[in-house]
Design a protein around this motif. Sequence first.
Motif, PDB file in Angstrom:
ATOM      1  N   GLU A 225       7.561   1.038  -6.009  1.00  0.00           N
ATOM      2  CA  GLU A 225       8.056   1.266  -7.364  1.00  0.00           C
ATOM      3  C   GLU A 225       7.042   2.011  -8.228  1.00  0.00           C
ATOM      4  O   GLU A 225       7.408   2.931  -8.974  1.00  0.00           O
ATOM      5  N   SER A 226       5.780   1.637  -8.128  1.00  0.00           N
ATOM      6  CA  SER A 226       4.821   2.078  -9.140  1.00  0.00           C
ATOM      7  C   SER A 226       3.887   3.199  -8.716  1.00  0.00           C
ATOM      8  O   SER A 226       3.348   3.902  -9.583  1.00  0.00           O
ATOM      9  N   VAL A 227       3.640   3.382  -7.426  1.00  0.00           N
ATOM     10  CA  VAL A 227       2.675   4.394  -6.996  1.00  0.00           C
ATOM     11  C   VAL A 227       3.224   5.794  -7.320  1.00  0.00           C
ATOM     12  O   VAL A 227       4.420   6.056  -7.160  1.00  0.00           O
ATOM     13  N   PRO A 228       2.395   6.714  -7.816  1.00  0.00           N
ATOM     14  CA  PRO A 228       2.921   8.014  -8.245  1.00  0.00           C
ATOM     15  C   PRO A 228       3.212   8.993  -7.110  1.00  0.00           C
ATOM     16  O   PRO A 228       3.986   9.938  -7.307  1.00  0.00           O
ATOM     17  N   ASP A 229       2.630   8.804  -5.942  1.00  0.00           N
ATOM     18  CA  ASP A 229       2.753   9.799  -4.871  1.00  0.00           C
ATOM     19  C   ASP A 229       3.855   9.419  -3.886  1.00  0.00           C
ATOM     20  O   ASP A 229       3.934   8.278  -3.423  1.00  0.00           O
ATOM     21  N   LEU A 230       4.681  10.400  -3.514  1.00  0.00           N
ATOM     22  CA  LEU A 230       5.817  10.124  -2.646  1.00  0.00           C
ATOM     23  C   LEU A 230       5.380   9.746  -1.234  1.00  0.00           C
ATOM     24  O   LEU A 230       6.031   8.916  -0.586  1.00  0.00           O
ATOM     25  N   ASP A 231       4.278  10.324  -0.743  1.00  0.00           N
ATOM     26  CA  ASP A 231       3.833   9.966   0.607  1.00  0.00           C
ATOM     27  C   ASP A 231       3.466   8.484   0.675  1.00  0.00           C
ATOM     28  O   ASP A 231       3.750   7.803   1.661  1.00  0.00           O
ATOM     29  N   ALA A 232       2.866   7.963  -0.404  1.00  0.00           N
ATOM     30  CA  ALA A 232       2.538   6.542  -0.447  1.00  0.00           C
ATOM     31  C   ALA A 232       3.801   5.694  -0.574  1.00  0.00           C
ATOM     32  O   ALA A 232       3.889   4.603  -0.008  1.00  0.00           O
ATOM     33  N   LYS A 233       4.793   6.167  -1.319  1.00  0.00           N
ATOM     34  CA  LYS A 233       6.063   5.450  -1.407  1.00  0.00           C
ATOM     35  C   LYS A 233       6.716   5.360  -0.036  1.00  0.00           C
ATOM     36  O   LYS A 233       7.253   4.311   0.349  1.00  0.00           O
ATOM     37  N   PHE A 234       6.695   6.460   0.715  1.00  0.00           N
ATOM     38  CA  PHE A 234       7.289   6.460   2.053  1.00  0.00           C
ATOM     39  C   PHE A 234       6.650   5.378   2.926  1.00  0.00           C
ATOM     40  O   PHE A 234       7.333   4.571   3.550  1.00  0.00           O
ATOM     41  N   TYR A 235       5.295   5.382   2.980  1.00  0.00           N
ATOM     42  CA  TYR A 235       4.652   4.402   3.853  1.00  0.00           C
ATOM     43  C   TYR A 235       4.904   2.983   3.368  1.00  0.00           C
ATOM     44  O   TYR A 235       5.180   2.076   4.168  1.00  0.00           O
ATOM     45  N   SER A 236       4.813   2.755   2.066  1.00  0.00           N
ATOM     46  CA  SER A 236       5.009   1.404   1.533  1.00  0.00           C
ATOM     47  C   SER A 236       6.387   0.863   1.883  1.00  0.00           C
ATOM     48  O   SER A 236       6.555  -0.348   2.071  1.00  0.00           O
TER      49      SER A 236
ATOM     50  N   GLN B 116       0.439 -21.092   4.734  1.00  0.00           N
ATOM     51  CA  GLN B 116      -0.234 -20.121   3.863  1.00  0.00           C
ATOM     52  C   GLN B 116      -0.011 -18.703   4.371  1.00  0.00           C
ATOM     53  O   GLN B 116       0.136 -17.767   3.575  1.00  0.00           O
ATOM     54  N   PHE B 117       0.011 -18.534   5.695  1.00  0.00           N
ATOM     55  CA  PHE B 117       0.345 -17.215   6.245  1.00  0.00           C
ATOM     56  C   PHE B 117       1.748 -16.804   5.791  1.00  0.00           C
ATOM     57  O   PHE B 117       1.975 -15.659   5.379  1.00  0.00           O
ATOM     58  N   LEU B 118       2.690 -17.739   5.875  1.00  0.00           N
ATOM     59  CA  LEU B 118       4.071 -17.455   5.490  1.00  0.00           C
ATOM     60  C   LEU B 118       4.168 -17.064   4.021  1.00  0.00           C
ATOM     61  O   LEU B 118       4.782 -16.043   3.668  1.00  0.00           O
ATOM     62  N   HIS B 119       3.571 -17.872   3.143  1.00  0.00           N
ATOM     63  CA  HIS B 119       3.648 -17.569   1.717  1.00  0.00           C
ATOM     64  C   HIS B 119       2.934 -16.247   1.407  1.00  0.00           C
ATOM     65  O   HIS B 119       3.398 -15.471   0.559  1.00  0.00           O
ATOM     66  N   GLY B 120       1.817 -16.000   2.097  1.00  0.00           N
ATOM     67  CA  GLY B 120       1.107 -14.742   1.891  1.00  0.00           C
ATOM     68  C   GLY B 120       1.925 -13.543   2.319  1.00  0.00           C
ATOM     69  O   GLY B 120       1.884 -12.484   1.675  1.00  0.00           O
ATOM     70  N   GLU B 121       2.699 -13.686   3.395  1.00  0.00           N
ATOM     71  CA  GLU B 121       3.532 -12.572   3.859  1.00  0.00           C
ATOM     72  C   GLU B 121       4.662 -12.290   2.872  1.00  0.00           C
ATOM     73  O   GLU B 121       5.040 -11.136   2.668  1.00  0.00           O
ATOM     74  N   GLN B 122       5.220 -13.350   2.261  1.00  0.00           N
ATOM     75  CA  GLN B 122       6.223 -13.077   1.228  1.00  0.00           C
ATOM     76  C   GLN B 122       5.570 -12.347   0.052  1.00  0.00           C
ATOM     77  O   GLN B 122       6.141 -11.409  -0.504  1.00  0.00           O
ATOM     78  N   GLY B 123       4.348 -12.773  -0.301  1.00  0.00           N
ATOM     79  CA  GLY B 123       3.632 -12.070  -1.354  1.00  0.00           C
ATOM     80  C   GLY B 123       3.370 -10.623  -0.989  1.00  0.00           C
ATOM     81  O   GLY B 123       3.491  -9.716  -1.829  1.00  0.00           O
ATOM     82  N   ALA B 124       3.024 -10.374   0.279  1.00  0.00           N
ATOM     83  CA  ALA B 124       2.776  -9.002   0.728  1.00  0.00           C
ATOM     84  C   ALA B 124       4.046  -8.169   0.644  1.00  0.00           C
ATOM     85  O   ALA B 124       4.000  -6.983   0.284  1.00  0.00           O
ATOM     86  N   MET B 125       5.181  -8.756   0.984  1.00  0.00           N
ATOM     87  CA  MET B 125       6.454  -8.046   0.905  1.00  0.00           C
ATOM     88  C   MET B 125       6.742  -7.631  -0.544  1.00  0.00           C
ATOM     89  O   MET B 125       7.146  -6.490  -0.812  1.00  0.00           O
ATOM     90  N   ILE B 126       6.513  -8.554  -1.476  1.00  0.00           N
ATOM     91  CA  ILE B 126       6.766  -8.264  -2.886  1.00  0.00           C
ATOM     92  C   ILE B 126       5.782  -7.224  -3.415  1.00  0.00           C
ATOM     93  O   ILE B 126       6.150  -6.308  -4.161  1.00  0.00           O
ATOM     94  N   CYS B 127       4.505  -7.340  -3.013  1.00  0.00           N
ATOM     95  CA  CYS B 127       3.503  -6.363  -3.449  1.00  0.00           C
ATOM     96  C   CYS B 127       3.802  -4.975  -2.884  1.00  0.00           C
ATOM     97  O   CYS B 127       3.627  -3.962  -3.577  1.00  0.00           O
ATOM     98  N   ALA B 128       4.234  -4.918  -1.624  1.00  0.00           N
ATOM     99  CA  ALA B 128       4.578  -3.620  -1.036  1.00  0.00           C
ATOM    100  C   ALA B 128       5.755  -2.996  -1.775  1.00  0.00           C
ATOM    101  O   ALA B 128       5.794  -1.779  -2.002  1.00  0.00           O
ATOM    102  N   ALA B 129       6.735  -3.838  -2.140  1.00  0.00           N
ATOM    103  CA  ALA B 129       7.866  -3.329  -2.922  1.00  0.00           C
ATOM    104  C   ALA B 129       7.394  -2.829  -4.280  1.00  0.00           C
ATOM    105  O   ALA B 129       7.884  -1.810  -4.796  1.00  0.00           O
ATOM    106  N   ARG B 130       6.430  -3.524  -4.886  1.00  0.00           N
ATOM    107  CA  ARG B 130       5.877  -3.091  -6.169  1.00  0.00           C
ATOM    108  C   ARG B 130       5.156  -1.744  -6.013  1.00  0.00           C
ATOM    109  O   ARG B 130       5.221  -0.889  -6.908  1.00  0.00           O
ATOM    110  N   ILE B 131       4.474  -1.549  -4.881  1.00  0.00           N
ATOM    111  CA  ILE B 131       3.798  -0.272  -4.649  1.00  0.00           C
ATOM    112  C   ILE B 131       4.825   0.853  -4.548  1.00  0.00           C
ATOM    113  O   ILE B 131       4.643   1.936  -5.111  1.00  0.00           O
TER     114      ILE B 131
END
Length: 369
Positions: free
Chosen positions: A121-132, A104-119
């Motif tokens: 893509e979608s977050v409007p602020d460049l500073d947040a894009k940099f950290y993501s 479950q940790f493994l599957h959750g980390e893949q989900g986190a990787m995909i969610c971070a990539a989505r952030i």
Amino acid sequence: MPTYDLYADHPGDPHWEVPASGAARFGWEYDDGRERLLALYQKGKDKQWDGARRIDWDIEVDPYDPLGTPDEAMSVYGTRYWDKFGDRERAELRRHYASWQFSQFLHGEQGAMICAARIVESVPDLDAKFYSATQVMDEARHAEIYGRFLHEKIGLLYPINDNLQALLGDTLRDSRWDMPYLGMQVLIEGLALAAFGMIRDTTNKPLPKQILAYVMQDEARHVAFGRMALRDYYRQLTDAELREREEFVIEGCYLMRDRLRGTEVLENFGIPKADAEALSEQSEFLALFRKLLFSRIVPCVKDIGLWGPRLQSAYADLGVFELGDSDLDLLMTQDEEIAEKLDAERFAAEERERVAEVAQAVEAGADDS
């Protein structure tokens, strides 16, 4: 060996496709940003590490007791099922439980990787894009590490839990740009951090302790990022918009609570599903475990400004309302310090070994002369 050959239960189709929604957002301001987020981005760059080198993969692991789990921690301990199990079945049960947790940790980390990539893509602020963008690399490293531990040290995996999959799906299907933050950074990662910490602080096995300590050092930054971004944004929302997000949190917390049953493990040992669920609910150890797992989520939710009456009532029903006053900053600081202390102890031990080797070589040379 291919991963599919190691699953305790068949995971179904090799790919899970979640239809994407929402917009990709570009920004044209490249020389501005929130100082706190840019500092966190710099820290994210500075703290990158190589899981193949920082972790001592030469440490041997007993796959039938990978975490040093005591008998009392087993939900079947003291029941008629436990009494029927011999030593071999009890050892195999430990292996399956550890495999289920780390899967479950493994599957959750893949989900986190995909969610971070989505952030990104979608977050409007460049500073947040940099950290993501730094977080995408962190989560990839975590998935690599958990996958290696399961393949090489335990030799067994479990499919993604239905409730974890449901929350990931809800998070990724939502078109609002802040929902990957809320679903992943606050709920899924908050719960995972607490689970990581409980195992890290109780296991007497050096390899999983290393893995969890180093992963948690990264995750402390991720939760800080989510808190900063959401706290700033949620100040701008209407009461109705905040209530919508609170409903998402309530549903997600109940899903996360139900994710922790591990009934699929017991079913693989011939225990009927109804009995497995009852044993999970009756286990005093698991009841405490479930409560402590919300120690990172509840204060974070309160901190970002989601604390309406219905949400408070849900936390009272879950028995975790009082955790809202926990010192989250202290917990995160401790996560970083534990990893640094572990590094210092390992490097000191390695240096002592090198000094001893040199002294032996010098002594041997003197004897030869």
